[in-house]
Design an enzyme around this catalytic site. Structure first.
Site, short mmCIF file in Angstrom:
data_model
loop_
_atom_site.label_atom_id
_atom_site.label_comp_id
_atom_site.label_asym_id
_atom_site.label_seq_id
_atom_site.Cartn_x
_atom_site.Cartn_y
_atom_site.Cartn_z
N GLU A 101 41.29 44.82 33.01
CA GLU A 101 42.02 44.18 34.12
C GLU A 101 41.51 44.71 35.46
O GLU A 101 41.38 43.95 36.43
CB GLU A 101 43.53 44.43 33.99
CG GLU A 101 44.35 43.69 35.03
CD GLU A 101 44.25 42.18 34.93
OE1 GLU A 101 44.04 41.54 35.99
OE2 GLU A 101 44.39 41.63 33.82
N GLU B 94 36.70 39.44 40.53
CA GLU B 94 37.35 38.39 41.32
C GLU B 94 37.19 38.65 42.81
O GLU B 94 36.87 37.73 43.57
CB GLU B 94 38.84 38.31 40.98
CG GLU B 94 39.13 37.67 39.65
CD GLU B 94 40.62 37.56 39.37
OE1 GLU B 94 41.44 38.12 40.13
OE2 GLU B 94 40.98 36.91 38.38
#
Length: 170
Positions: free
Chosen positions: A69, A76
């Site tokens: 994550e 991102e």
């Protein structure tokens, strides 16, 4: 003098790393969910007296999700910095792949959780016992359940691989 600057650089790198983790936990909803679930799972392990070896499996899978994550967030942010508000197919592919890695690790964690927690949890629900159940003592049913779930997932991946692409105008 040189050793002191090397030490300072090392300490700075730890500071940057903890800042990155802290920022990810503060700003990413999915990371907050993963951290909350990790705490609940670890408390459940303690409550059910899960053996240390099994807890190690849980630690590994939980930290794999947290690691991925964090990497997903880095990817991102990097993609967003590069392309801005524009939508580019390669940017989408990079972000989707990173999110997919998190999903795969979460699926692994669920399978590990089923394998480690199902029998002790059922035993507690049925008769209130919190007895240590080592993996060697467990029946084969849970192992076959986890193996079947993994098999179904792999078959689904294969089906997706060979499924014809949908056209945009349909």
């Amino acid at each position: 003098m040189r050793k002191k600057s090397e030490w300072r650089r090392l300490m700075n790198s730890f500071g940057y790393a903890t800042s990155g983790i802290r920022n990810t936990v503060r700003t990413q909803r999915n990371m907050q969910i993963h951290v909350t679930m990790a705490l609940l799972v670890l408390l459940l392990g303690w409550f059910l007296s899960i053996p240390k070896g099994d807890v190690l499996l849980v630690f590994f899978s939980v930290f794999l999700v947290l690691i991925l994550e964090t990497v997903n967030t880095a990817i991102e942010k990097s993609v967003d910095l590069t392309v801005g508000d524009r939508c580019h197919p390669l940017a989408k592919a990079a972000k989707d792949a990173a999110a997919g890695a998190v999903l795969l690790s979460a699926i692994l964690s669920v399978l590990v959780g089923v394998y480690v927690f199902l029998e002790p949890l059922l035993q507690f629900i049925q008769n209130g016992e919190r007895r240590v159940i080592h993996i060697e003592e467990r029946g084969d049913a849970v192992f076959f359940l986890v193996a079947a779930l993994m098999f179904i997932f792999v078959v689904w991946l294969l089906v997706e691989r060979f499924r014809p692409e949908k056209k945009e105008d349909e």
